[in-house]
Design a protein around this motif. Structure first.
Motif, PDB file in Angstrom:
ATOM      1  N   VAL A 114       0.846  -1.197   0.000  1.00  0.00           N
ATOM      2  CA  VAL A 114       0.000   0.000   0.000  1.00  0.00           C
ATOM      3  C   VAL A 114       0.878   1.242   0.000  1.00  0.00           C
ATOM      4  O   VAL A 114       2.055   1.186   0.331  1.00  0.00           O
ATOM      5  N   GLY A 117      -3.044   6.969  -0.033  1.00  0.00           N
ATOM      6  CA  GLY A 117      -4.143   7.020  -0.978  1.00  0.00           C
ATOM      7  C   GLY A 117      -4.739   5.652  -1.282  1.00  0.00           C
ATOM      8  O   GLY A 117      -5.820   5.561  -1.864  1.00  0.00           O
ATOM      9  N   SER A 118      -4.057   4.573  -0.901  1.00  0.00           N
ATOM     10  CA  SER A 118      -4.579   3.222  -1.136  1.00  0.00           C
ATOM     11  C   SER A 118      -5.784   2.959  -0.234  1.00  0.00           C
ATOM     12  O   SER A 118      -5.803   3.346   0.925  1.00  0.00           O
ATOM     13  N   VAL A 119      -6.796   2.290  -0.798  1.00  0.00           N
ATOM     14  CA  VAL A 119      -7.974   1.903  -0.033  1.00  0.00           C
ATOM     15  C   VAL A 119      -7.759   0.474   0.454  1.00  0.00           C
ATOM     16  O   VAL A 119      -7.361  -0.395  -0.317  1.00  0.00           O
ATOM     17  N   ASN A 143     -11.349  -0.843   7.728  1.00  0.00           N
ATOM     18  CA  ASN A 143     -11.635  -0.442   6.346  1.00  0.00           C
ATOM     19  C   ASN A 143     -11.352   1.048   6.255  1.00  0.00           C
ATOM     20  O   ASN A 143     -11.774   1.817   7.129  1.00  0.00           O
ATOM     21  N   GLY A 144     -10.664   1.467   5.208  1.00  0.00           N
ATOM     22  CA  GLY A 144     -10.403   2.892   5.071  1.00  0.00           C
ATOM     23  C   GLY A 144      -9.358   3.192   4.014  1.00  0.00           C
ATOM     24  O   GLY A 144      -9.058   2.367   3.147  1.00  0.00           O
ATOM     25  N   GLU A 145      -8.791   4.389   4.107  1.00  0.00           N
ATOM     26  CA  GLU A 145      -7.803   4.868   3.147  1.00  0.00           C
ATOM     27  C   GLU A 145      -6.506   5.183   3.874  1.00  0.00           C
ATOM     28  O   GLU A 145      -6.508   5.843   4.916  1.00  0.00           O
ATOM     29  N   VAL A 166      -4.531   5.538   8.966  1.00  0.00           N
ATOM     30  CA  VAL A 166      -5.646   5.167   8.101  1.00  0.00           C
ATOM     31  C   VAL A 166      -6.851   6.027   8.461  1.00  0.00           C
ATOM     32  O   VAL A 166      -7.204   6.146   9.639  1.00  0.00           O
ATOM     33  N   LYS A 167      -7.495   6.584   7.426  1.00  0.00           N
ATOM     34  CA  LYS A 167      -8.744   7.313   7.622  1.00  0.00           C
ATOM     35  C   LYS A 167      -9.864   6.273   7.523  1.00  0.00           C
ATOM     36  O   LYS A 167     -10.134   5.757   6.429  1.00  0.00           O
ATOM     37  N   GLU A 169     -13.432   4.311   7.217  1.00  0.00           N
ATOM     38  CA  GLU A 169     -14.658   4.596   6.447  1.00  0.00           C
ATOM     39  C   GLU A 169     -15.843   4.672   7.366  1.00  0.00           C
ATOM     40  O   GLU A 169     -15.958   4.020   8.347  1.00  0.00           O
TER      41      GLU A 169
END
Length: 169
Positions: A114, A117-119, A143-145, A166-167, A169
């Protein structure tokens, strides 16, 4: 006299610290380490028994003043770190579950698992941490970006050290 493994551990600790010079004297032996431009030098000297004292000595070289703007630069760096911490409060940190070496890809020739910007999903592999010749795949946990990769490929990482932001979701 210290064992080779103990000396190696000292070298790693000095290399990862902000100490520029380290001196250790014990039972007729003296170990002196200095860092210059990112490298460490180790010198071991046998001291005559009459002069030997079991007194460890630690020295840290004082940073040389480059110009009158050094305190301002330090202040700006502290402010940037504070702003960055405030921005990361809602982000999930993927941390290292062990002490080891961080690898961003499965092989040196392959692309990183990763990047920013990778999901990712909970079970996505984000990196490998190698410990004692075992390659442990690290999963995203959420789960996130990926917002930021905090470790560099080949870097030694500690238990609990943040590797990714990680941001969720």
């Amino acid at each position: 006299m210290l064992k080779v493994q103990e000396i190696r551990e000292l070298i790693k600790l000095v290399d990862q610290s902000s100490i520029d010079e380290f001196v250790y004297e014990n039972e007729g032996s003296k170990i002196k380490m200095k860092k210059h431009t990112g490298t460490s030098t180790v010198t071991t000297v046998q001291i005559p028994q009459a002069a030997a004292q079991a007194v460890p000595v630690v020295q840290q070289a004082a940073p040389a003043a480059v110009s009158g703007t050094a305190p301002v630069q330090e202040l700006k760096q502290e402010e940037a770190a504070t702003v960055k911490q405030a921005d990361t409060s809602n982000l999930h940190k993927i941390t290292s579950p062990m002490v080891g070496t961080f690898y961003a890809s499965p092989t040196p020739e392959a692309d990183a698992y990763v990047k920013a910007g990778s999901v990712v999903s909970k079970d996505s592999i984000v990196c490998i941490v190698e410990a004692m010749k075992l390659f442990n795949e690290i999963e995203a946990e959420v789960n996130g970006e990926i917002v930021e990769v905090l470790a560099k490929n080949g870097q030694l990482v500690e238990y609990g050290q943040p590797l990714f932001l990680v941001k969720p979701e």
